[in-house]
Write a protein that holds these residues in place. Structure first.
Motif, mmCIF file in Angstrom:
data_model
loop_
_atom_site.group_PDB
_atom_site.id
_atom_site.type_symbol
_atom_site.label_atom_id
_atom_site.label_comp_id
_atom_site.label_asym_id
_atom_site.label_seq_id
_atom_site.Cartn_x
_atom_site.Cartn_y
_atom_site.Cartn_z
ATOM 1 N N ILE A 162 0.836 -1.206 0.000
ATOM 2 C CA ILE A 162 0.000 0.000 0.000
ATOM 3 C C ILE A 162 0.868 1.253 0.000
ATOM 4 C CG2 ILE A 162 -1.704 1.313 1.337
ATOM 5 C CD1 ILE A 162 -2.763 -1.407 2.334
ATOM 6 N N PHE A 163 1.921 1.231 0.818
ATOM 7 C CA PHE A 163 2.813 2.392 0.910
ATOM 8 C C PHE A 163 3.405 2.744 -0.449
ATOM 9 C CE2 PHE A 163 7.224 3.900 1.418
ATOM 10 C CZ PHE A 163 6.982 5.108 2.045
ATOM 11 N N PHE A 164 3.911 1.743 -1.172
ATOM 12 C CA PHE A 164 4.543 2.030 -2.452
ATOM 13 C C PHE A 164 3.520 2.320 -3.545
ATOM 14 C CE2 PHE A 164 8.168 -0.098 -0.360
ATOM 15 C CZ PHE A 164 9.103 0.913 -0.549
ATOM 16 N N ALA A 165 2.329 1.782 -3.421
ATOM 17 C CA ALA A 165 1.273 2.158 -4.373
ATOM 18 C C ALA A 165 0.927 3.639 -4.219
ATOM 19 C CB ALA A 165 0.030 1.297 -4.149
ATOM 20 N N VAL A 166 0.861 4.101 -2.968
ATOM 21 C CA VAL A 166 0.626 5.527 -2.719
ATOM 22 C C VAL A 166 1.809 6.351 -3.219
ATOM 23 C CG1 VAL A 166 0.324 7.272 -0.910
ATOM 24 C CG2 VAL A 166 -0.916 5.107 -0.774
ATOM 25 N N ALA A 167 3.029 5.821 -3.029
ATOM 26 C CA ALA A 167 4.225 6.529 -3.489
ATOM 27 C C ALA A 167 4.236 6.691 -4.999
ATOM 28 C CB ALA A 167 5.479 5.780 -3.038
ATOM 29 N N VAL A 168 3.726 5.710 -5.729
ATOM 30 C CA VAL A 168 3.632 5.832 -7.187
ATOM 31 C C VAL A 168 2.784 7.046 -7.550
ATOM 32 C CG1 VAL A 168 2.706 4.781 -9.278
ATOM 33 C CG2 VAL A 168 3.995 3.385 -7.665
ATOM 34 N N ALA A 169 1.628 7.176 -6.898
ATOM 35 C CA ALA A 169 0.753 8.321 -7.172
ATOM 36 C C ALA A 169 1.428 9.630 -6.769
ATOM 37 C CB ALA A 169 -0.571 8.147 -6.435
ATOM 38 N N TRP A 170 2.117 9.603 -5.629
ATOM 39 C CA TRP A 170 2.743 10.831 -5.132
ATOM 40 C C TRP A 170 3.860 11.302 -6.055
ATOM 41 C CZ3 TRP A 170 7.501 12.519 -3.182
ATOM 42 C CH2 TRP A 170 7.454 13.732 -2.468
ATOM 43 N N TRP A 171 4.744 10.382 -6.480
ATOM 44 C CA TRP A 171 5.849 10.775 -7.344
ATOM 45 C C TRP A 171 5.372 11.157 -8.743
ATOM 46 C CZ3 TRP A 171 10.309 12.326 -5.785
ATOM 47 C CH2 TRP A 171 10.874 11.814 -4.620
ATOM 48 N N SER A 172 4.346 10.461 -9.238
ATOM 49 C CA SER A 172 3.872 10.766 -10.589
ATOM 50 C C SER A 172 3.168 12.112 -10.676
ATOM 51 C CB SER A 172 2.939 9.657 -11.083
ATOM 52 O OG SER A 172 1.807 9.544 -10.239
ATOM 53 N N THR A 173 2.649 12.586 -9.550
ATOM 54 C CA THR A 173 1.989 13.895 -9.547
ATOM 55 C C THR A 173 2.900 15.023 -9.076
ATOM 56 O OG1 THR A 173 1.123 13.494 -7.313
ATOM 57 C CG2 THR A 173 -0.299 12.904 -9.165
ATOM 58 N N SER A 174 4.075 14.666 -8.523
ATOM 59 C CA SER A 174 4.961 15.703 -7.996
ATOM 60 C C SER A 174 5.449 16.654 -9.080
ATOM 61 C CB SER A 174 6.154 15.062 -7.286
ATOM 62 O OG SER A 174 6.947 14.319 -8.207
ATOM 63 N N LEU A 175 5.632 16.130 -10.294
ATOM 64 C CA LEU A 175 6.111 16.981 -11.370
ATOM 65 C C LEU A 175 5.067 18.025 -11.755
ATOM 66 C CD1 LEU A 175 8.451 17.559 -13.235
ATOM 67 C CD2 LEU A 175 7.508 15.917 -14.861
ATOM 68 N N PHE A 176 3.788 17.650 -11.690
ATOM 69 C CA PHE A 176 2.733 18.610 -11.999
ATOM 70 C C PHE A 176 2.677 19.713 -10.945
ATOM 71 C CE2 PHE A 176 1.431 14.663 -14.062
ATOM 72 C CZ PHE A 176 1.190 15.112 -15.348
ATOM 73 N N VAL A 177 2.986 19.352 -9.717
ATOM 74 C CA VAL A 177 3.038 20.358 -8.653
ATOM 75 C C VAL A 177 4.184 21.319 -8.905
ATOM 76 C CG1 VAL A 177 3.373 20.718 -6.179
ATOM 77 C CG2 VAL A 177 1.979 18.804 -6.982
ATOM 78 N N ARG A 178 5.335 20.789 -9.357
ATOM 79 C CA ARG A 178 6.472 21.650 -9.645
ATOM 80 C C ARG A 178 6.175 22.591 -10.806
ATOM 81 N NH1 ARG A 178 9.572 16.688 -9.126
ATOM 82 N NH2 ARG A 178 10.640 16.589 -7.112
#
Length: 211
Positions: A162-178
């Motif tokens: 679960i932790f790494f599944a959430v991390a996938v979403a977090w890292w994939s959206t981090s660029l849009f935040v930047r």
């Protein structure tokens, strides 16, 4: 190892993408020495997890990787506590190294395994090496008995998945935040976000396989 060859190659590609980005960042970027150490540890982790997905990789000794990634966990914990910047990122890296160490500990030989006949005692899959039998994973050259992971092992594997599944979403959206802060992200930011997404996806798949 991962029994399904398609999943095995997918996981290998994800981790090698991450390892390649780590190498690029270390040898091309002008980094501080703690960042160089962190990049090398990440590249080593990616290669180690890719190797673990394969039959020969599952047969290799686990003691050295276990110690290395336990020490890597302490390294990133020290960075988290000692630096005022990138604390959340360093904490994530520490948890990633800890999860890698846990994966190797699980493969080492029946950690917290409980026999199907009931609790009480460590249930270890049979075979000359005494390795734990995991659903979705096979150990070449080892005979197995009817055993299932204990509650602690199963719970930690679920937590990691679960932790790494959430991390996938977090890292994939981090660029849009930047992009909101900087309309033109650098190539390094693109590669970094892609590599972290790939490695998180690989970790999620590896832990999902052993559930």
């Amino acid at each position: 190892m991962i029994a399904d060859p398609v999943v095995r190659w997918l996981v290998t590609a994800l981790f090698l993408l991450g390892a390649g980005e780590c190498g690029y960042r270390v040898f091309v970027g002008r980094l501080s020495w703690p960042a160089v150490v962190g990049g090398l540890l990440h590249g080593l982790m990616a290669v180690a997890m890719a190797v673990l997905a394969w039959p020969r990789g599952a047969e290799l000794p686990t003691a050295v990787p276990l110690v290395v990634f336990a020490l890597a966990t302490l390294w990133f914990v020290a960075l988290t506590l000692g630096q005022r910047v990138r604390r959340e990122t360093n904490l994530y890296y520490a948890l990633t190294m800890l999860a890698t160490a846990w994966m190797y500990a699980s493969m080492a030989g029946g950690v917290f395994a409980v026999p199907r006949g009931g609790a009480g005692g460590l249930g270890v899959a049979g075979g000359e090496h005494g390795a734990m039998s995991m659903p979705g994973m096979s150990m070449p050259g080892m005979s197995t008995v009817d055993a299932s992971p204990g509650l602690v092992t199963a719970g930690l594997n679920w937590l990691c998945t679960i932790f790494f599944a959430v991390a996938v979403a977090w890292w994939s959206t981090s660029l849009f935040v930047r992009r909101r802060a900087s309309p033109v992200p650098s190539v390094r930011e693109h590669l970094g976000a892609a590599a972290q997404t790939a490695m998180a996806a690989g970790m999620a798949i590896m832990f999902a396989v052993v559930l």
